[in-house]
Scaffold this active site. Structure first.
Site, short mmCIF file in Angstrom:
data_model
loop_
_atom_site.label_atom_id
_atom_site.label_comp_id
_atom_site.label_asym_id
_atom_site.label_seq_id
_atom_site.Cartn_x
_atom_site.Cartn_y
_atom_site.Cartn_z
N PHE A 12 1.01 -1.09 0.02
CA PHE A 12 0.21 0.14 0.07
C PHE A 12 1.13 1.15 0.17
O PHE A 12 1.80 1.35 0.86
CB PHE A 12 -0.71 -0.03 1.23
CG PHE A 12 -1.64 1.26 1.22
CD1 PHE A 12 -2.96 1.18 0.60
CD2 PHE A 12 -1.66 2.37 1.94
CE1 PHE A 12 -3.96 2.08 0.28
CE2 PHE A 12 -2.48 3.46 1.64
CZ PHE A 12 -3.66 3.43 0.96
N ASP A 66 9.07 2.43 1.38
CA ASP A 66 8.40 3.05 1.84
C ASP A 66 8.18 2.91 3.41
O ASP A 66 7.72 1.88 3.81
CB ASP A 66 6.64 2.85 1.03
CG ASP A 66 5.63 3.66 1.56
OD1 ASP A 66 5.68 4.17 2.86
OD2 ASP A 66 4.50 3.48 0.94
N LYS A 78 2.99 10.14 8.40
CA LYS A 78 2.39 9.63 9.98
C LYS A 78 3.11 10.23 10.96
O LYS A 78 2.88 11.16 11.29
CB LYS A 78 2.28 8.09 9.70
CG LYS A 78 1.12 7.51 8.62
CD LYS A 78 1.06 6.05 8.91
CE LYS A 78 0.05 5.58 7.88
NZ LYS A 78 -1.21 5.69 7.98
N1 PLP Z 1 2.41 4.33 2.36
C1 PLP Z 1 2.07 3.55 3.49
C2 PLP Z 1 3.09 2.31 3.79
C3 PLP Z 1 1.08 3.81 4.20
O1 PLP Z 1 0.46 3.02 5.22
C4 PLP Z 1 0.03 4.86 3.81
C5 PLP Z 1 -1.16 4.99 4.50
O2 PLP Z 1 -1.76 4.43 5.18
C6 PLP Z 1 0.47 5.51 2.90
C7 PLP Z 1 1.72 5.31 1.93
C8 PLP Z 1 -0.45 6.79 2.42
O3 PLP Z 1 0.04 7.85 3.27
P1 PLP Z 1 -1.05 9.06 3.35
O4 PLP Z 1 -2.49 8.36 3.75
O5 PLP Z 1 -0.57 10.04 4.42
O6 PLP Z 1 -1.19 9.58 2.14
#
Ligand code: PLP
Length: 400
Positions: free
Chosen positions: A141, A226, A255
């Site tokens: 994700f 990520d 986050k």
């Molecule tokens: N990358 C990862 C691993 C995530 O868990 C998330 C959100 O849960 C995102 C990217 C996307 O982050 P945002 O909701 O701040 O755009």
């Protein structure tokens, strides 16, 4: 807040806000540490923490003080000028990671967009304009914006939004052989979560990330981690990659980075940094003084001596408690995770367990339908973990 106004907030939300979230009928009004309160005054232990955001706890005094101080000085400057908190947070991140440079933005998806753009631009600048494909993982994700969504290796998030952007190819997580086979002359990078969060808290086998690094090195690919969900202390180390003895070329964060204030960041090495030259990428709010001042305070707390060790210890305590519940409840098929991103997989859907826990004052969330995910503030105490385990035990005892 009286009960009538709680219903008013729910009605108004449903009336005026796009219905993109499955919300529990709870209006949260206050938080402190690992505790939140709703509009009826009911108290909850928060094992969601804004989805792995409040790593230093709700209303951490250091973060509150930094926001307060900054809000009385300067709240926003454009990136046509310099600002001290932005430079300060970048310095802290660089001094505590593999990276040499930081690009600030406002969310995880945006950080991943920046990473994707930088990987393509670096490839282009090396005279490999055709090499633009990025390999990502099934079950991953990376966010909801169009490129981050295209990078996300889960069909269910793509449905209805096709066509996805070209240039992404997905391989199974934890399968170095499949990754090696998928690399072609068009590949420029591999992008992955070191531990998959939304995909069900899937941890890599011990040597997998080293194998991925090796594949990237041999084929001259950039490795993008990520760490939006697992970074900022979540796993008991500041960054999850530290557990596995590998370093990426690019890392994305969001986050927990701002202690509750929206901020994202993309970090990279000096080798690739020149590809982001003036005018190539930008964000109006990126590195805003308020969010970076909050970030400096939050990161300062994570870096305090003993903080991450305590988080790791609490994670083990929680993990052991969940493992004991697995032995007791046949419905639990697996317990996994690292530090304070933990999961309990059930042999059936988990929504009713979440509701029962909520009724008993514990907020948690369920991902991939069957995986109960525990991502509390890293400041959670053993007593609070005991409460969570007791409520979970009772909730699992009710037949689903
Ligand atoms: N990358 C990862 C691993 C995530 O868990 C998330 C959100 O849960 C995102 C990217 C996307 O982050 P945002 O909701 O701040 O755009």
């Amino acid at each position: 807040m009286c009960p009538a106004s709680v219903q008013e907030v729910i009605d108004k939300t449903n009336r005026y806000i796009f219905n993109t979230y499955r919300r529990a009928p709870i209006v949260l009004t206050r938080g402190k540490g690992s505790t939140v309160w709703d509009g009826n005054g009911k108290e909850y232990l928060d094992l969601v923490s804004g989805i792995a955001v409040l790593n230093v706890g709700h209303l951490n005094p250091g973060v509150v003080e930094a926001i307060h101080r900054q809000s009385e000085t300067l709240m926003q400057v454009s990136n046509l000028f310099y600002s001290e908190p932005q430079a300060g947070l970048a310095e802290l991140l660089v001094n505590n990671s593999f990276a040499d440079k930081v690009f600030f933005c406002n969310s995880g998806a945006e950080a991943n967009e920046a990473a994707i753009k930088l990987a393509r631009k670096y490839s282009h600048d090396r005279g490999n304009a055709g090499r633009s494909e990025i390999i990502t993982m099934e079950g991953s994700f990376h966010g909801r914006t169009m490129a981050a969504l295209s990078a996300t290796g889960q069909k269910r998030f793509h449905n209805g939004f096709e066509p996805m952007l070209p240039g992404f190819r997905y391989v199974p997580f934890n399968d170095a052989g499949a990754l090696e086979k998928a690399v072609t002359g068009d590949t420029c990078a591999v992008m992955m979560e070191p531990i998959q969060g939304e995909g069900g808290v899937n941890c890599p086998s011990p040597d997998y990330l080293k194998q991925v690094r090796g594949i990237c090195d041999r084929a001259e690919l950039l490795l993008i981690f990520d760490e939006v969900q697992v970074g900022m202390g979540r796993t008991g180390r500041l960054f999850a990659y530290e557990h596995y003895g590998v370093e990426p070329d690019i890392m994305t964060l969001a986050k927990g980075l701002g202690g509750g204030i929206p901020i994202g960041a993309m970090l990279g090495t000096d080798k690739i940094a020149p590809s982001f030259s003036p005018g190539t990428h930008a964000s109006t709010f990126g590195g805003n003084p308020l969010s970076t001042a909050a970030g400096i305070a939050a990161l300062g707390i994570l870096l305090k001596e003993g903080f991450l060790e305590t988080c790791e210890k609490r994670g083990r305590y929680f993990f052991d408690g969940l493992t004991a519940l697995k032995k007791k409840h046949a419905v639990v098929t697996d317990v996994r995770g690292k530090g304070l991103i933990l999961a309990m997989e059930l042999g059936r859907e988990g929504a009713d367990v979440v509701t029962r826990c909520m009724d008993q004052g514990v907020l948690l969330n369920c991902t991939m339908d069957r995986v109960l995910r525990f991502i509390p503030p890293l400041t959670i105490t053993e007593q609070e973990i005991d409460i969570a385990l007791k409520v979970l035990d009772q909730s699992l005892s009710v037949p689903g």
